[in-house]
Motif scaffolding. Structure first.
Motif, mmCIF file in Angstrom:
data_model
loop_
_atom_site.group_PDB
_atom_site.id
_atom_site.type_symbol
_atom_site.label_atom_id
_atom_site.label_comp_id
_atom_site.label_asym_id
_atom_site.label_seq_id
_atom_site.Cartn_x
_atom_site.Cartn_y
_atom_site.Cartn_z
ATOM 1 N N ASP A 215 0.856 -1.183 0.000
ATOM 2 C CA ASP A 215 0.000 0.000 0.000
ATOM 3 C C ASP A 215 0.891 1.231 0.000
ATOM 4 O O ASP A 215 2.112 1.132 -0.130
ATOM 5 N N LYS A 216 0.304 2.390 0.162
ATOM 6 C CA LYS A 216 1.059 3.635 0.037
ATOM 7 C C LYS A 216 2.029 3.864 1.187
ATOM 8 O O LYS A 216 2.858 4.768 1.122
ATOM 9 N N THR A 217 1.942 3.062 2.255
ATOM 10 C CA THR A 217 2.875 3.210 3.374
ATOM 11 C C THR A 217 4.160 2.424 3.158
ATOM 12 O O THR A 217 5.094 2.548 3.956
ATOM 13 N N LEU A 218 4.201 1.604 2.104
ATOM 14 C CA LEU A 218 5.325 0.677 1.917
ATOM 15 C C LEU A 218 6.321 1.214 0.907
ATOM 16 O O LEU A 218 5.962 1.857 -0.079
ATOM 17 N N ILE A 219 7.595 0.925 1.138
ATOM 18 C CA ILE A 219 8.669 1.218 0.188
ATOM 19 C C ILE A 219 9.086 -0.101 -0.443
ATOM 20 O O ILE A 219 9.393 -1.063 0.261
ATOM 21 N N CYS A 220 9.060 -0.163 -1.758
ATOM 22 C CA CYS A 220 9.360 -1.402 -2.489
ATOM 23 C C CYS A 220 10.586 -1.204 -3.362
ATOM 24 O O CYS A 220 10.695 -0.197 -4.073
ATOM 25 N N GLY A 221 11.476 -2.169 -3.335
ATOM 26 C CA GLY A 221 12.635 -2.153 -4.209
ATOM 27 C C GLY A 221 12.418 -3.064 -5.389
ATOM 28 O O GLY A 221 11.833 -4.146 -5.247
ATOM 29 N N MET A 222 12.855 -2.614 -6.565
ATOM 30 C CA MET A 222 12.801 -3.487 -7.733
ATOM 31 C C MET A 222 13.908 -3.112 -8.707
ATOM 32 O O MET A 222 14.522 -2.045 -8.608
ATOM 33 N N GLU A 223 14.156 -4.021 -9.622
ATOM 34 C CA GLU A 223 15.289 -3.886 -10.535
ATOM 35 C C GLU A 223 15.062 -2.763 -11.555
ATOM 36 O O GLU A 223 13.938 -2.528 -11.986
ATOM 37 N N GLU A 224 16.152 -2.110 -11.934
ATOM 38 C CA GLU A 224 16.122 -1.078 -12.970
ATOM 39 C C GLU A 224 17.286 -1.328 -13.928
ATOM 40 O O GLU A 224 18.450 -1.173 -13.546
ATOM 41 N N ALA A 237 -0.661 0.523 -6.418
ATOM 42 C CA ALA A 237 -0.869 0.349 -4.981
ATOM 43 C C ALA A 237 -0.415 1.568 -4.187
ATOM 44 O O ALA A 237 -0.640 1.629 -2.975
ATOM 45 N N GLY A 238 0.236 2.519 -4.856
ATOM 46 C CA GLY A 238 0.663 3.743 -4.191
ATOM 47 C C GLY A 238 1.991 3.653 -3.493
ATOM 48 O O GLY A 238 2.362 4.552 -2.727
ATOM 49 N N ALA A 239 2.735 2.574 -3.713
ATOM 50 C CA ALA A 239 4.007 2.386 -3.008
ATOM 51 C C ALA A 239 5.090 3.321 -3.542
ATOM 52 O O ALA A 239 5.090 3.684 -4.722
ATOM 53 N N GLU A 240 6.004 3.669 -2.671
ATOM 54 C CA GLU A 240 7.226 4.350 -3.104
ATOM 55 C C GLU A 240 8.179 3.285 -3.632
ATOM 56 O O GLU A 240 8.377 2.243 -2.987
ATOM 57 N N ILE A 241 8.767 3.510 -4.796
ATOM 58 C CA ILE A 241 9.611 2.498 -5.435
ATOM 59 C C ILE A 241 11.063 2.941 -5.410
ATOM 60 O O ILE A 241 11.394 4.060 -5.833
ATOM 61 N N VAL A 242 11.914 2.070 -4.917
ATOM 62 C CA VAL A 242 13.364 2.260 -4.987
ATOM 63 C C VAL A 242 13.861 1.502 -6.206
ATOM 64 O O VAL A 242 13.752 0.268 -6.274
ATOM 65 N N ARG A 259 15.772 0.687 3.259
ATOM 66 C CA ARG A 259 14.477 1.278 3.617
ATOM 67 C C ARG A 259 13.295 0.443 3.154
ATOM 68 O O ARG A 259 12.147 0.765 3.479
ATOM 69 N N CYS A 260 13.547 -0.594 2.390
ATOM 70 C CA CYS A 260 12.458 -1.319 1.724
ATOM 71 C C CYS A 260 11.728 -2.257 2.676
ATOM 72 O O CYS A 260 12.304 -2.834 3.600
#
Length: 622
Positions: A215-224, A237-242, A259-260
């Motif tokens: 949800d929007k309270t979560l920080i998610c990491g994914m590949e770039e 879902a509104g997540a902050e993405i790292v 932070r994830c």
């Protein structure tokens, strides 16, 4: 009685009897054959359609049995008046959609973010002779006979009683057991039935996990770069993405993940570069997850296409704290049609995912689940994986060799272990979107990669080439044509023989410069390559970090050109070049005076020297 206008396609997929049934049903439901209408006699219709009378008789009999037609003794065959009862007829009192003044749906949609960049796939890709789009599968790969056998067994009377009366949200227990005992152990995973959920492909598994955990309270990491569909799910879902960068070993594990709350990763074959995460980095990622208390969503993409090497264990297999949510699907060959995947996680999460799945689809079709279970139980799946491994290995090698032969000076590809695609890096000045359009005009489909990147900064000169849709015999001519196009697009920036820096060597001067010399270069896939030019005209070639790829050949000078011919490399064909030497750099030019390759030239007792690969050659890998 006049027969309805019916056309039968004698080259169609359906036989003539089934085509006739289909046409008559369509005419009845569309009103072309109204209720109570008498049909032509079987003899009359057979003469009109130029088919055997028995074809019409059998079609009529089946439609009578299904209630579309009725037979009246000594009168003929009629359209059943009851067949259209209960259908709402269209008429002047019924409203039609007005696209100009209809409901403004856009303002009613809630929480819909801007659509992500997408690769525009072509539905008619099979009309192109050379499709290098990963995930396009040519017809030769599908196990038709084996799947028919599994489907036939799933349609047995006892089987139908089991899956047709399935209740609740339970999956087929036979398929769960086959996944648990056949597929997961190959990835080093041990799981109980309550830790497995069958899904409509890996995509639904990712959707369920995202809906339940993000949800929007979560920080998610994914590949770039990474999976654009997963990035879109996280955004919705509104997540902050790292955005975590990748290298030749996959996702980089460092402080940026601290932070994830969740990290999404594709360790088997990274989407989209296809590189594999080694065991050391997998263990490091698990340690980081424990240290920083985050979960891992493991998308085990192409986990079973490693061909020769022993596969690395899945992250789920290394997990001792139930932190890894494992997502996979049956072979990609099945993916376009069967759409069966599965989720492996803690029982608590599986229970919630099952309930969420129930609200939308209840469960994937149980008949397909049972057929897939038989496909696994009969050993067809394991045999398919072996067969696909051999086929894909042959195609991947063919693509690698063709790229190395025709584009060695112009491109580099990521080092991959197995998989079905190459990430290709061209020269900086190459416009890949223009290249893709022009290549399509020549019947060659390649995939630009900008949609895999979240930001506007992405390599303009990179593209992907997959081998799932092109037979091995088509790969070389396709790459040759693509290479000609790339050379034409960058011709103004390539060095030409007439203006090349260095000395253009000819005749005896050329032979003297090369006799006893060693040529040092790199392949397009990054391996070092050493070529010894013996004074007697023999060549000795060694490639790879352990000299695992070797060949022998001969070289000679004829007129103003240097010639070479390997036994196996470069298709064993004789090639001829003009040669320029600039310091320790040797450059080759083709018959059009265009530079096609370059390397380091060393002579003397220490040909390897302290710097075997020059910085200019190293730059090809970047």
């Amino acid at each position: 009685m006049t027969a309805p206008l019916i056309f039968l396609d004698r080259d169609g997929d359906l036989n003539l009897q089934n085509q006739l049934r289909q046409k008559l049903v369509d005419a009845i439901l569309a009103g072309s054959l109204p209720p109570g209408r008498r049909l032509p006699s079987s003899r009359h219709l057979a003469m009109q359609l130029e088919v055997a009378r028995n074809t019409v008789v059998l079609a009529y009999q089946q439609l009578i049995a299904e209630g579309y037609l009725v037979s009246r003794e000594r009168s003929g065959v009629y359209v059943n008046e009851r067949i259209v009862q209960g259908r709402v007829a269209s008429g002047p009192g019924l409203a039609a959609n007005d696209t100009e003044s209809g409901t403004e749906w856009r303002r009613r949609l809630k929480g819909s973010p801007p659509q992500p960049r997408r690769f525009r796939d072509l539905p008619n890709w099979k009309q192109y002779p050379y499709s290098f789009i990963d995930g396009h599968f040519d017809d030769s790969l599908y196990p038709v006979a084996e799947w028919r056998e599994a489907s036939r067994l799933a349609l047995g009377m006892q089987e139908i009683k089991e899956w047709s009366t399935g209740s609740g949200d339970a999956d087929d227990p036979m398929l769960i057991e086959e996944i648990r005992t056949k597929i997961l152990p190959r990835r080093g995973i041990t799981a109980q039935p309550d830790e497995i959920l069958v899904t409509l492909g890996a995509e639904q598994a990712l959707y369920l996990a995202t809906e339940l955990l993000v949800d929007k309270t979560l920080i998610c990491g994914m590949e770039e770069p990474g999976n654009s569909d997963m990035r879109h799910l996280l955004t919705r879902a509104g997540a902050e993405i790292v955005l975590q960068p990748v290298d030749d070993s996959g996702l980089i594990v460092d402080h940026r993940l601290d932070r994830c709350g969740i990290v999404y990763v594709t360790p088997s074959h990274q989407i989209p570069t296809a590189v594999t995460m080694p065991i050391e980095r997998r263990e490091h990622l698990i340690e980081k997850a424990i240290e920083r208390d985050f979960l891992i969503i493991e998308d085990d993409f192409e986990c079973e296409t490693r061909y020769h090497e022993r596969p690395e264990p899945a992250l789920r297999a290394l997990d001792r704290q139930n932190r890894v949510i494992y997502v996979a699907q049956l072979s990609k060959v099945f993916a376009p049609g069967l759409r069966l995947g599965f989720l492996v996680a803690a029982p608590e999460l599986i229970r919630e995912a099952r309930e969420l799945r129930r609200l939308s689809i209840r469960h994937p079709p149980l008949n397909n689940q049972r057929a897939a279970a038989y496909f696994l139980a009969l050993g067809h799946y394991d045999a398919l994986m072996v067969r696909l491994g051999q086929t894909f290995d042959e195609r991947r090698t063919a693509l690698r060799d063709a790229l190395n032969h025709y584009l060695q000076q112009s491109i580099a590809i990521t080092p991959v272990r197995g998989g079905t695609a190459y990430w290709v890096r061209g020269p900086d000045e190459l416009d890949v979107n223009f290249l893709a359009r022009e290549a399509a005009r020549r019947g060659i489909l390649i995939e630009p990669v900008e949609h895999y990147f979240a930001g506007s900064e992405h390599p303009q000169s990179s593209f992907r080439m997959g081998i799932t849709g092109v037979p091995v015999e088509k790969i070389r001519p396709a790459v040759q044509s693509l290479a000609m196009l790339i050379h034409d697009l960058i011709s103004g920036r390539q060095e030409q023989l007439d203006t090349a820096a260095g000395n253009w060597l000819k005749g005896e001067e050329l032979r003297a410069a090369l006799a006893g010399a060693t040529i040092l270069c790199r392949t397009v896939y990054g391996d070092p390559c050493t070529i010894e030019l013996l004074e007697d005209g023999r060549m000795l070639g060694r490639a790879g970090y352990a000299n695992e790829d070797c060949d022998v050949g001969r070289w000679w000078v004829e007129g103003d050109r240097w010639n070479r011919q390997w036994q196996q490399w470069a298709y064993g064909e004789a090639t001829s070049f003009f040669t320029v030497i600039e310091g320790e750099r040797i450059k080759w030019f083709d018959g059009t005076h265009r530079q096609v390759d370059s390397a380091i030239l060393r002579k003397g007792s220490d040909p390897m020297g302290s710097d075997p690969i020059s910085s200019s050659l190293q730059s090809k890998r970047g």
